[in-house]
Design an enzyme around this catalytic site. Structure first.
Site, PDB file in Angstrom:
ATOM      1  N   ARG A 119       0.813  -1.234   0.000  1.00  0.00           N
ATOM      2  CA  ARG A 119       0.000   0.000   0.000  1.00  0.00           C
ATOM      3  C   ARG A 119       0.841   1.278   0.000  1.00  0.00           C
ATOM      4  NH1 ARG A 119      -2.661  -3.172   3.466  1.00  0.00           N
ATOM      5  NH2 ARG A 119      -4.524  -4.120   2.582  1.00  0.00           N
ATOM      6  N   LYS A 141       3.054  11.760 -10.615  1.00  0.00           N
ATOM      7  CA  LYS A 141       2.266  10.856 -11.469  1.00  0.00           C
ATOM      8  C   LYS A 141       3.092   9.626 -11.785  1.00  0.00           C
ATOM      9  CE  LYS A 141      -0.404  13.836 -14.494  1.00  0.00           C
ATOM     10  NZ  LYS A 141      -0.698  13.939 -15.929  1.00  0.00           N
ATOM     11  N   GLU A 183      10.395  19.624 -23.876  1.00  0.00           N
ATOM     12  CA  GLU A 183       9.551  19.950 -22.710  1.00  0.00           C
ATOM     13  C   GLU A 183      10.089  21.191 -21.997  1.00  0.00           C
ATOM     14  OE1 GLU A 183       6.808  18.278 -22.355  1.00  0.00           O
ATOM     15  OE2 GLU A 183       7.184  16.295 -23.215  1.00  0.00           O
ATOM     16  N   LYS A 224       7.419  23.506 -13.150  1.00  0.00           N
ATOM     17  CA  LYS A 224       6.528  22.339 -13.046  1.00  0.00           C
ATOM     18  C   LYS A 224       6.008  22.223 -11.620  1.00  0.00           C
ATOM     19  CE  LYS A 224       5.104  17.880 -14.098  1.00  0.00           C
ATOM     20  NZ  LYS A 224       5.359  16.549 -14.599  1.00  0.00           N
ATOM     21  N   GLU A 234      -4.658  17.546 -11.225  1.00  0.00           N
ATOM     22  CA  GLU A 234      -5.042  17.847 -12.594  1.00  0.00           C
ATOM     23  C   GLU A 234      -6.500  18.276 -12.731  1.00  0.00           C
ATOM     24  OE1 GLU A 234      -3.738  14.904 -15.504  1.00  0.00           O
ATOM     25  OE2 GLU A 234      -2.967  16.632 -16.594  1.00  0.00           O
ATOM     26  N   ARG A 238      -3.057  22.354 -14.457  1.00  0.00           N
ATOM     27  CA  ARG A 238      -1.995  21.418 -14.857  1.00  0.00           C
ATOM     28  C   ARG A 238      -2.081  21.100 -16.353  1.00  0.00           C
ATOM     29  NH1 ARG A 238       0.287  16.643 -10.889  1.00  0.00           N
ATOM     30  NH2 ARG A 238       1.702  15.675 -12.337  1.00  0.00           N
ATOM     31  N   ASN A 242       0.080  20.638 -21.377  1.00  0.00           N
ATOM     32  CA  ASN A 242      -0.210  19.973 -22.656  1.00  0.00           C
ATOM     33  C   ASN A 242       0.014  20.873 -23.857  1.00  0.00           C
ATOM     34  OD1 ASN A 242      -0.886  17.463 -21.664  1.00  0.00           O
ATOM     35  ND2 ASN A 242      -2.985  18.102 -21.206  1.00  0.00           N
ATOM     36  N   HIS A 245       0.843  19.438 -27.228  1.00  0.00           N
ATOM     37  CA  HIS A 245       0.607  18.002 -27.143  1.00  0.00           C
ATOM     38  C   HIS A 245      -0.651  17.542 -27.877  1.00  0.00           C
ATOM     39  CE1 HIS A 245       3.878  18.093 -24.347  1.00  0.00           C
ATOM     40  NE2 HIS A 245       3.770  16.820 -24.028  1.00  0.00           N
ATOM     41  N   HIS A 249       0.593  14.651 -29.954  1.00  0.00           N
ATOM     42  CA  HIS A 249       0.227  13.240 -29.721  1.00  0.00           C
ATOM     43  C   HIS A 249      -0.315  12.606 -30.981  1.00  0.00           C
ATOM     44  CE1 HIS A 249      -0.300  13.488 -25.071  1.00  0.00           C
ATOM     45  NE2 HIS A 249       0.888  13.007 -25.401  1.00  0.00           N
ATOM     46  N   HIS A 261       8.705  11.453 -28.935  1.00  0.00           N
ATOM     47  CA  HIS A 261       7.735  12.330 -28.276  1.00  0.00           C
ATOM     48  C   HIS A 261       8.156  13.801 -28.412  1.00  0.00           C
ATOM     49  CE1 HIS A 261       4.678  13.562 -25.454  1.00  0.00           C
ATOM     50  NE2 HIS A 261       5.594  14.194 -24.742  1.00  0.00           N
TER      51      HIS A 261
HETATM   52  N1  LIG Z   1       4.906  10.948 -14.811  1.00  0.00           N
HETATM   53  C1  LIG Z   1       4.914  12.022 -15.545  1.00  0.00           C
HETATM   54  O1  LIG Z   1       4.496  13.099 -15.125  1.00  0.00           O
HETATM   55  C2  LIG Z   1       5.462  11.924 -16.947  1.00  0.00           C
HETATM   56  C3  LIG Z   1       5.703  13.097 -17.684  1.00  0.00           C
HETATM   57  C4  LIG Z   1       6.264  12.977 -18.945  1.00  0.00           C
HETATM   58  C5  LIG Z   1       6.593  11.720 -19.456  1.00  0.00           C
HETATM   59  N2  LIG Z   1       6.338  10.607 -18.712  1.00  0.00           N
HETATM   60  C6  LIG Z   1       6.680   9.263 -19.211  1.00  0.00           C
HETATM   61  O2  LIG Z   1       8.096   9.217 -19.364  1.00  0.00           O
HETATM   62  C7  LIG Z   1       8.418   8.223 -20.334  1.00  0.00           C
HETATM   63  C8  LIG Z   1       9.504   8.783 -21.248  1.00  0.00           C
HETATM   64  O3  LIG Z   1      10.628   9.073 -20.467  1.00  0.00           O
HETATM   65  P1  LIG Z   1      12.079   9.181 -21.115  1.00  0.00           P
HETATM   66  O4  LIG Z   1      12.014  10.061 -22.290  1.00  0.00           O
HETATM   67  O5  LIG Z   1      13.022   9.490 -20.018  1.00  0.00           O
HETATM   68  O6  LIG Z   1      12.285   7.722 -21.716  1.00  0.00           O
HETATM   69  P2  LIG Z   1      13.065   6.396 -21.221  1.00  0.00           P
HETATM   70  O7  LIG Z   1      12.958   6.200 -19.782  1.00  0.00           O
HETATM   71  O8  LIG Z   1      12.579   5.302 -22.107  1.00  0.00           O
HETATM   72  O9  LIG Z   1      14.578   6.743 -21.592  1.00  0.00           O
HETATM   73  C9  LIG Z   1      14.954   6.907 -22.933  1.00  0.00           C
HETATM   74  C10 LIG Z   1      16.079   5.927 -23.320  1.00  0.00           C
HETATM   75  O10 LIG Z   1      17.302   6.355 -22.738  1.00  0.00           O
HETATM   76  C11 LIG Z   1      17.877   5.321 -21.962  1.00  0.00           C
HETATM   77  N3  LIG Z   1      18.601   6.000 -20.887  1.00  0.00           N
HETATM   78  C12 LIG Z   1      18.074   6.589 -19.797  1.00  0.00           C
HETATM   79  N4  LIG Z   1      19.027   7.254 -19.133  1.00  0.00           N
HETATM   80  C13 LIG Z   1      20.186   7.066 -19.789  1.00  0.00           C
HETATM   81  C14 LIG Z   1      21.515   7.518 -19.598  1.00  0.00           C
HETATM   82  N5  LIG Z   1      21.829   8.360 -18.607  1.00  0.00           N
HETATM   83  N6  LIG Z   1      22.453   7.129 -20.489  1.00  0.00           N
HETATM   84  C15 LIG Z   1      22.133   6.326 -21.544  1.00  0.00           C
HETATM   85  N7  LIG Z   1      20.886   5.885 -21.780  1.00  0.00           N
HETATM   86  C16 LIG Z   1      19.919   6.254 -20.914  1.00  0.00           C
HETATM   87  C17 LIG Z   1      16.738   4.445 -21.552  1.00  0.00           C
HETATM   88  O11 LIG Z   1      17.148   3.153 -21.247  1.00  0.00           O
HETATM   89  C18 LIG Z   1      15.868   4.502 -22.804  1.00  0.00           C
HETATM   90  O12 LIG Z   1      16.384   3.630 -23.774  1.00  0.00           O
HETATM   91  C19 LIG Z   1       7.141   7.871 -21.057  1.00  0.00           C
HETATM   92  O13 LIG Z   1       6.717   6.605 -20.641  1.00  0.00           O
HETATM   93  C20 LIG Z   1       6.157   8.938 -20.583  1.00  0.00           C
HETATM   94  O14 LIG Z   1       4.823   8.467 -20.523  1.00  0.00           O
HETATM   95  C21 LIG Z   1       5.782  10.692 -17.467  1.00  0.00           C
HETATM   96 ZN   LIG Z   2       5.304  15.589 -23.240  1.00  0.00          ZN
END
Ligand SMILES: NC(=O)c1ccc[n+]([C@@H]2O[C@H](COP(=O)([O-])OP(=O)(O)OC[C@H]3O[C@@H](n4cnc5c(N)ncnc54)[C@H](O)[C@@H]3O)[C@@H](O)[C@H]2O)c1
Ligand SMILES: [Zn+2]
Length: 361
Positions: A119, A141, A183, A224, A234, A238, A242, A245, A249, A261
């Site tokens: 939990r 999130k 972003e 942020k 949200e 918030r 977007n 986006h 998207h 993205h």
């Molecule tokens: N929770 C939120 O508020 C929120 C906001 C925006 C995006 N997201 C989510 O975030 C995700 C995208 O995140 P991302 O762009 O970080 O992608 P990711 O975590 O897939 O990382 C991108 C790539 O880089 C690699 N990587 C990470 N750090 C590295 C490093 N230091 N050196 C070498 N390689 C490295 C990873 O293994 C992956 O292959 C999506 O799933 C999206 O939905 C969440």
């Molecule tokens: Zn985004």
């Protein structure tokens, strides 16, 4: 090293800097104890030993290090349930802490494990992509994807602390840096003021100048945090995040995710600025293009099918349960630093904006 406090209850720090001794900086916020570090198969070989060593030397008892296969596909119920089982087998108790070492995929998935295991146990985010430093690790999130759509399962679970060490970015591919910059520019346009002015330093930050990079990350986190503080769950504000986006998207999905993205939302911002110029009279096109180009992001695109983009946008919209068959909701800018949201935009206007992408616009 700079610290931004996210002012929720309880509040938590986001520490930003280069070569941060994690164990030491955490000592002021979380007492060392039993923990598990979870990372992905790309980040593990590069950064796990360092993170683990730093925690152990500060008195943390690392019960185990867990890795899963890198990539969005791992944000699944299957990998989630495997991770829960693996965490349980380490013997981590309610008083334990889970460290999420990686990008947004690790943060979202491992964050959801931390939100639901027993939990909810303590979570510390160690973001290793620029996107996760400026965006996903702040705001609480967490969650995963279903075959029916992205981010359909999740929770709000705020971390105890976030430690963003830009030294980790040295191993990050250029395309991923640009993703994060998309972003970062988006939030600078929304925030205005000093943050917007400091976007001039993007080229310097991209070429490895750590001072401007830390400053820009700090701006983004502060912005942020301020949005999330005013609208944790949200309700409305918030949704300004977007910006770019709505069409972004649509383009991302219509490309079969060949566009990243960041690339897709860069193009989405170009379209939103075009639509914004018509709705608000504020023309931000040129300034925004310069910034996106400085990030290494695309501002033109050919070879996409506008119908497929609209279809993907409508699927998004259905999920948001909005009515008005041929209208879409947009975040637009009345001025730098003055976003408006929930603006109704018609499909012909969307098509016209998409056309902009095909030329110099
Ligand atoms: N929770 C939120 O508020 C929120 C906001 C925006 C995006 N997201 C989510 O975030 C995700 C995208 O995140 P991302 O762009 O970080 O992608 P990711 O975590 O897939 O990382 C991108 C790539 O880089 C690699 N990587 C990470 N750090 C590295 C490093 N230091 N050196 C070498 N390689 C490295 C990873 O293994 C992956 O292959 C999506 O799933 C999206 O939905 C969440
Ligand atoms: Zn985004």
């Amino acid at each position: 090293m700079n610290t931004v406090t996210v002012d929720l209850t309880p509040s938590y720090p986001v520490v930003i800097g280069a070569e941060i001794p994690i164990g030491e900086v955490l000592a002021a916020h979380v007492s060392p104890g039993p923990c598990v570090i979870v990372t992905d198969s790309n980040v593990g070989p590069l950064h796990l030993a360092d993170a683990c060593g730093s925690l152990e030397s500060a008195g943390w008892e690392v019960l185990d290090n867990l890795q899963f296969i890198a990539g969005e596909e791992s944000k699944s119920l299957k990998v989630y349930s495997e991770l829960l089982g693996r965490v349980a087998r380490t013997g981590l108790g309610r008083d334990g802490t889970i460290f999420a070492l990686g990008g947004g995929v690790v943060g979202d998935l491992v964050g959801f494990v931390a939100a639901s295991y027993m939990r909810g146990v303590r979570l510390v985010m160690l973001p290793t992509t620029l996107l996760s430093m400026v965006d996903s690790s702040v705001g609480g999130k967490v969650g995963l994807d279903l075959p029916e759509g992205k981010n359909l399962v999740g929770a709000f679970h705020q971390p105890e602390a976030v430690v963003a060490d830009i030294a980790r970015l040295e191993t990050l591919p250029e395309r991923e840096i640009s993703n994060g910059l998309a972003e970062l520019v988006k939030m600078g346009l929304l925030a205005g003021g000093e943050y917007f002015r400091d976007l001039d330093a993007i080229s310097a930050a991209r070429s490895g100048d750590s001072g401007p990079l830390v400053k820009l990350i700090e701006h983004a986190v502060r912005y942020k945090a301020s949005v999330v503080e005013r609208d944790e769950r949200e309700g409305g504000l918030r949704s300004v995040l977007n910006y770019g986006h709505t069409i972004g998207h649509g383009l991302e999905a219509a490309s079969g995710y060949r566009l990243s993205h960041g690339e897709a939302i860069s193009l989405g911002m170009v379209c939103a600025a075009k639509i914004g110029a018509k709705h608000t009279g504020f023309d931000l096109m040129e300034r925004q293009r310069e910034l996106l180009l400085a990030c290494g992001l695309p501002v033109t695109q050919t070879g996409f099918d506008a119908g497929a983009v609209l279809a993907a946008m409508s699927r998004d919209k259905k999920r948001a349960a909005e009515d008005g068959a041929r209208m879409h909701r947009f975040v637009l800018l009345e001025e730098i630093g003055r976003p408006v949201w929930g603006v109704s935009v018609s499909e012909p206007e969307v098509i016209e904006a998409l056309e902009t992408l095909k030329g110099a616009g």
